[in-house]
Design a protein around this motif. Structure first.
Motif, short mmCIF file in Angstrom:
data_model
loop_
_atom_site.label_atom_id
_atom_site.label_comp_id
_atom_site.label_asym_id
_atom_site.label_seq_id
_atom_site.Cartn_x
_atom_site.Cartn_y
_atom_site.Cartn_z
N GLU A 107 0.81 -1.22 0.00
CA GLU A 107 0.00 0.00 0.00
C GLU A 107 0.83 1.27 0.00
O GLU A 107 0.32 2.37 -0.23
CB GLU A 107 -0.94 0.00 1.22
CG GLU A 107 -1.91 -1.16 1.26
CD GLU A 107 -2.77 -1.23 0.00
OE1 GLU A 107 -3.29 -0.18 -0.41
OE2 GLU A 107 -2.89 -2.32 -0.57
N VAL A 108 2.13 1.13 0.24
CA VAL A 108 3.02 2.29 0.31
C VAL A 108 3.45 2.71 -1.08
O VAL A 108 3.72 1.87 -1.95
CB VAL A 108 4.26 1.95 1.18
CG1 VAL A 108 5.35 2.99 1.02
CG2 VAL A 108 3.86 1.82 2.63
N SER A 109 3.53 4.03 -1.32
CA SER A 109 4.12 4.54 -2.56
C SER A 109 5.63 4.55 -2.39
O SER A 109 6.17 5.27 -1.54
CB SER A 109 3.60 5.95 -2.84
OG SER A 109 2.23 5.93 -3.18
N LEU A 110 6.30 3.73 -3.18
CA LEU A 110 7.75 3.59 -3.09
C LEU A 110 8.39 4.26 -4.30
O LEU A 110 7.95 4.06 -5.44
CB LEU A 110 8.13 2.11 -3.04
CG LEU A 110 9.61 1.76 -2.92
CD1 LEU A 110 10.21 2.35 -1.64
CD2 LEU A 110 9.79 0.24 -2.93
N VAL A 111 9.43 5.06 -4.05
CA VAL A 111 10.06 5.85 -5.10
C VAL A 111 11.56 5.60 -5.11
O VAL A 111 12.21 5.67 -4.07
CB VAL A 111 9.81 7.36 -4.88
CG1 VAL A 111 10.50 8.18 -5.96
CG2 VAL A 111 8.32 7.67 -4.84
N MET A 112 12.12 5.32 -6.28
CA MET A 112 13.56 5.30 -6.46
C MET A 112 13.99 6.63 -7.06
O MET A 112 13.52 7.01 -8.14
CB MET A 112 14.00 4.15 -7.37
CG MET A 112 15.52 4.11 -7.57
SD MET A 112 16.10 2.71 -8.56
CE MET A 112 15.52 3.21 -10.20
#
Length: 224
Positions: A107-112
């Motif tokens: 559910e988390v927005s993960l960003v590289m």
């Protein structure tokens, strides 16, 4: 008020990898501005012990990690993350993203977060196509880099590029956003290493705590 409307927005987490050889004000200011622009709860700064597409750093991974910790200090939301130092062999960002995705959940927005130079080589990364199944890619735009993109990168990105943070965060992964930061600090780790080798000052290029650690450990200096 419905249960859905009371639900807090999804957590946003970022990862910024690099050699940090050594960490400097450009890295740290960019990290703070990215965290602010994207609304990240946490930005993991992850040193790579043996980057597959770059020369081997001159100092040990443990020393670079210690410099990163010193540089971050008590900055809110920035975390020095040593998970890649505990792995054997080359460092692959897709493995780090997979670990972060497993830790934080779907559910988390993960960003590289990567720089323009690294982004232009993204199609050459190990399992590059898997990155978008795990995270968004946010590119710190830098003036002077070529446009259009290489054909392999264009094919890899496809129709994933969006034009705003709000559009990016409608999903938890899979988008590409080019982000211009307010402070364009043209500081190079290569330049810092060269100055240290020549016995010249690096004051105001790196945090004071990093400068002190470099000199107390005799890092990057002639013959080291």
């Amino acid at each position: 008020m419905s249960e859905t409307s009371r639900r807090p927005p999804p957590l946003r987490v970022g990862m910024m990898g690099g050699t940090f050889d050594p960490v400097h004000h450009g890295h740290l200011r960019s990290a703070l501005e990215v965290r602010e622009a994207l609304g990240l709860a946490t930005l993991h700064m992850v040193p790579a012990p043996q980057p597959p597409l770059r020369d081997t750093p001159r100092v040990s991974a443990a020393q670079r990690f210690a410099l990163l910790q010193a540089g971050i200090g008590d900055a809110c939301g920035l975390v020095a993350d040593d998970r890649e130092l505990r792995r054997e062999g080359p460092s692959y960002s897709v493995d780090t993203l997979a670990e972060l995705r497993q830790h934080y959940g779907d559910e988390v927005s993960l960003v590289m977060v990567i720089g323009q130079d690294a982004f232009l080589r993204l199609a050459n990364w190990d399992r590059a196509e898997q990155v978008f199944g795990l995270a968004h890619v946010v590119v710190i735009a830098r003036p002077g880099y070529p446009s259009p993109w290489p054909s392999a990168l264009t094919e890899l990105v496809g129709h994933r590029e969006v034009s705003s943070v709000s559009e990016l965060m409608k999903r938890t992964r899979g988008g590409v956003l080019q982000l211009e930061l307010p402070s364009r600090m043209a500081i190079s780790a290569t330049y810092i290493r060269q100055r240290l080798k020549e016995g010249k000052s690096v004051r105001y290029l790196v945090p004071e705590a990093v400068e002190q650690a470099i000199f107390s450990g005799r890092l990057y200096q002639t013959g080291e």
